[in-house]
Write a protein that holds these residues in place. Structure first.
Motif, PDB file in Angstrom:
ATOM      1  N   HIS A 106     -43.982   0.924   3.869  1.00 48.39           N
ATOM      2  CA  HIS A 106     -43.632  -0.155   3.259  1.00 48.39           C
ATOM      3  C   HIS A 106     -44.209  -0.107   1.559  1.00 48.39           C
ATOM      4  O   HIS A 106     -44.053  -1.290   0.836  1.00 48.39           O
ATOM      5  CB  HIS A 106     -44.163  -1.392   3.971  1.00 48.39           C
ATOM      6  N   THR A 162     -35.857   5.235  12.983  1.00 49.50           N
ATOM      7  CA  THR A 162     -35.882   4.067  13.608  1.00 49.50           C
ATOM      8  C   THR A 162     -34.983   4.154  14.735  1.00 49.50           C
ATOM      9  O   THR A 162     -35.478   3.653  15.910  1.00 49.50           O
ATOM     10  CB  THR A 162     -35.334   2.795  12.747  1.00 49.50           C
ATOM     11  N   GLY A 188     -39.642  -3.828  21.168  1.00 46.15           N
ATOM     12  CA  GLY A 188     -39.758  -3.688  19.611  1.00 46.15           C
ATOM     13  C   GLY A 188     -40.161  -2.682  19.035  1.00 46.15           C
ATOM     14  O   GLY A 188     -41.128  -2.233  19.331  1.00 46.15           O
ATOM     15  N   VAL A 189     -39.217  -2.039  17.958  1.00 43.86           N
ATOM     16  CA  VAL A 189     -39.596  -0.921  17.781  1.00 43.86           C
ATOM     17  C   VAL A 189     -40.213  -0.992  16.153  1.00 43.86           C
ATOM     18  O   VAL A 189     -39.752  -1.764  15.509  1.00 43.86           O
ATOM     19  CB  VAL A 189     -38.577   0.067  17.243  1.00 43.86           C
ATOM     20  N   GLN A 190     -41.383  -0.300  16.044  1.00 40.90           N
ATOM     21  CA  GLN A 190     -42.118  -0.512  14.604  1.00 40.90           C
ATOM     22  C   GLN A 190     -42.260   1.047  14.176  1.00 40.90           C
ATOM     23  O   GLN A 190     -42.995   1.786  14.771  1.00 40.90           O
ATOM     24  CB  GLN A 190     -43.800  -0.967  14.674  1.00 40.90           C
ATOM     25  N   THR A 191     -41.217   1.487  13.294  1.00 39.04           N
ATOM     26  CA  THR A 191     -41.162   2.840  12.782  1.00 39.04           C
ATOM     27  C   THR A 191     -42.201   3.506  12.055  1.00 39.04           C
ATOM     28  O   THR A 191     -42.793   2.942  11.393  1.00 39.04           O
ATOM     29  CB  THR A 191     -39.678   2.741  11.761  1.00 39.04           C
ATOM     30  N   LYS A 192     -42.325   4.744  12.772  1.00 36.71           N
ATOM     31  CA  LYS A 192     -43.625   5.492  12.523  1.00 36.71           C
ATOM     32  C   LYS A 192     -43.191   6.613  11.610  1.00 36.71           C
ATOM     33  O   LYS A 192     -42.002   7.075  11.479  1.00 36.71           O
ATOM     34  CB  LYS A 192     -44.307   5.800  13.573  1.00 36.71           C
ATOM     35  N   GLN A 242     -36.583   6.712  17.129  1.00 41.30           N
ATOM     36  CA  GLN A 242     -37.978   6.057  18.149  1.00 41.30           C
ATOM     37  C   GLN A 242     -37.493   4.918  18.742  1.00 41.30           C
ATOM     38  O   GLN A 242     -38.288   4.747  20.010  1.00 41.30           O
ATOM     39  CB  GLN A 242     -38.986   5.637  16.962  1.00 41.30           C
ATOM     40  N   THR A 256     -34.903  -4.077  16.463  1.00 40.46           N
ATOM     41  CA  THR A 256     -35.606  -3.310  15.212  1.00 40.46           C
ATOM     42  C   THR A 256     -36.653  -4.587  14.942  1.00 40.46           C
ATOM     43  O   THR A 256     -37.446  -4.226  13.792  1.00 40.46           O
ATOM     44  CB  THR A 256     -34.564  -3.122  14.118  1.00 40.46           C
ATOM     45  N   ARG A 257     -36.620  -5.722  15.387  1.00 37.20           N
ATOM     46  CA  ARG A 257     -37.631  -6.799  15.363  1.00 37.20           C
ATOM     47  C   ARG A 257     -38.812  -6.560  16.198  1.00 37.20           C
ATOM     48  O   ARG A 257     -38.542  -6.363  17.562  1.00 37.20           O
ATOM     49  CB  ARG A 257     -37.272  -8.408  15.431  1.00 37.20           C
ATOM     50  N   PRO A 258     -40.218  -6.334  15.531  1.00 34.84           N
ATOM     51  CA  PRO A 258     -41.047  -5.750  16.693  1.00 34.84           C
ATOM     52  C   PRO A 258     -41.195  -6.796  17.604  1.00 34.84           C
ATOM     53  O   PRO A 258     -41.718  -6.089  18.796  1.00 34.84           O
ATOM     54  CB  PRO A 258     -42.252  -5.572  15.862  1.00 34.84           C
ATOM     55  N   THR A 267     -34.669  -3.242   4.465  1.00 31.18           N
ATOM     56  CA  THR A 267     -35.821  -3.431   4.129  1.00 31.18           C
ATOM     57  C   THR A 267     -36.222  -3.637   2.559  1.00 31.18           C
ATOM     58  O   THR A 267     -36.627  -4.694   1.978  1.00 31.18           O
ATOM     59  CB  THR A 267     -37.109  -2.636   4.759  1.00 31.18           C
TER      60      THR A 267
END
Length: 319
Positions: free
Chosen positions: A92, A129, A263-267, A132, A240-242, A42
């Motif tokens: 981010h 990532t 799709g994973v959105q890392t928290k 989760q 890893t693409r939401p 990223t």
């Protein structure tokens, strides 16, 4: 203080060290003296300006995760103390490749004690990532004996994914370039394939039909609609693409019973960081650290991370 920033999009050469104002914690923020920060995919995409949907305000300080020492506390901090060795996923907004950074305590956990600060800094984004994706996304901790495919297993996320899948009792097939097969086997993969064997045009669904319970696509590079047949009934494709990017994949997510897309959105969860620290200190996970660079070598670090020879994580250290 010094911070590694870019003022315009481009190659690694746009990165430079700037003198910036010191941060100071307020509310429930902690001030961390940074010992190390990792380089993630990223980071590379934000610097190049090629991540759709991301608004990057420049100048931008790179570094999405850090390891360091708590040297300041906002008045609302209750979970940490001065001198604690910690690590964190910053999100981010970046800011990790700097001498100091302030972070809300909910994003901070005590770092694993059995590894160096450079190794600890390699964990947050990639480790969270993978954790989760496999727990919340695939429910792998409830699927003991599952058959898992980790695509892109030699990268940071993939390397943690292989180990976590093994920790949860799965048998693991992984993909990596041939020169990285020994590295991936060392992480616990029982079978390693060349990524070319998963090219949808080459994938023999007659042979692979129903072969895996979970496919974890870390680059992400696979199309759910085209590899769906390789999943068992009730299987999960975790990316890893939401969201699905092709119309066929989007339609396949609405196809009723059968394999599903997640799709994973890392928290930035301190509880999950604490779990990863326990797994590392308990010997269930090792940190796949490839190479370290000094902060003054930030451009070289990004250039190396963009190469094809990386095995695991690249980290920038601050002394």
């Amino acid at each position: 203080m010094q911070a590694a920033r870019f003022h315009s999009f481009g190659g690694p050469e746009v990165l430079r060290l700037d003198e910036v104002a010191w941060p100071w914690p307020q509310g429930d923020e902690v001030l961390i003296r940074v010992h190390a920060s990792s380089v993630n995919g990223t980071d590379l995409g934000m610097r190049r300006g090629d991540l759709p949907g991301f608004v990057v305000r420049r100048p931008f300080t790179v570094g999405l995760d850090v390891a360091g020492e708590v040297v300041g506390l906002g008045p609302g901090v209750t979970a940490l103390e001065l001198g604690d060795r910690v690590y964190s996923l910053l999100g981010h907004g970046g800011g990790g490749a700097a001498e100091y950074v302030k972070v809300r305590q909910a994003r901070v956990a005590r770092a694993p004690v059995s590894v160096s600060p450079a190794e600890a800094a390699a964990v947050p984004l990639a480790g969270l990532t993978a954790l989760q994706a496999l727990r919340a996304g695939a429910g792998l901790h409830l699927r003991r004996g599952a058959r898992v495919l980790v695509n892109g297993a030699a990268g940071g996320i993939g390397a943690f994914g292989v180990q976590l899948a093994r920790h949860y009792g799965a048998s693991v097939t992984a993909t990596a370039r041939p020169e990285k097969h020994d590295f991936v086997r060392g992480l616990g993969a029982e079978e390693v394939l060349d990524p070319a064997e998963l090219d949808p045009a080459e994938l023999d669904l007659g042979r692979a039909a129903g072969r895996w319970d979970v496919i974890f696509d870390t680059p992400p590079a696979l199309d759910f609609a085209r590899v769906r047949g390789a999943l068992a009934p009730g299987g999960v494709f975790v990316s890893t693409r939401p969201f699905p990017t092709s119309p066929a994949s989007a339609w396949a997510t609405l196809g009723g019973p059968g394999p599903r897309f997640s799709g994973v959105q890392t928290k930035e969860r301190a509880q999950d960081l604490a779990l990863l620290a326990r797994l590392i200190d308990g010997g269930a996970l090792r940190v796949p650290l490839d190479r370290t660079f000094a902060l003054a070598q930030i451009a070289q670090a990004h250039r190396y991370a963009e190469g094809r020879g990386v095995r695991g994580k690249v980290v920038v250290t601050l002394d």
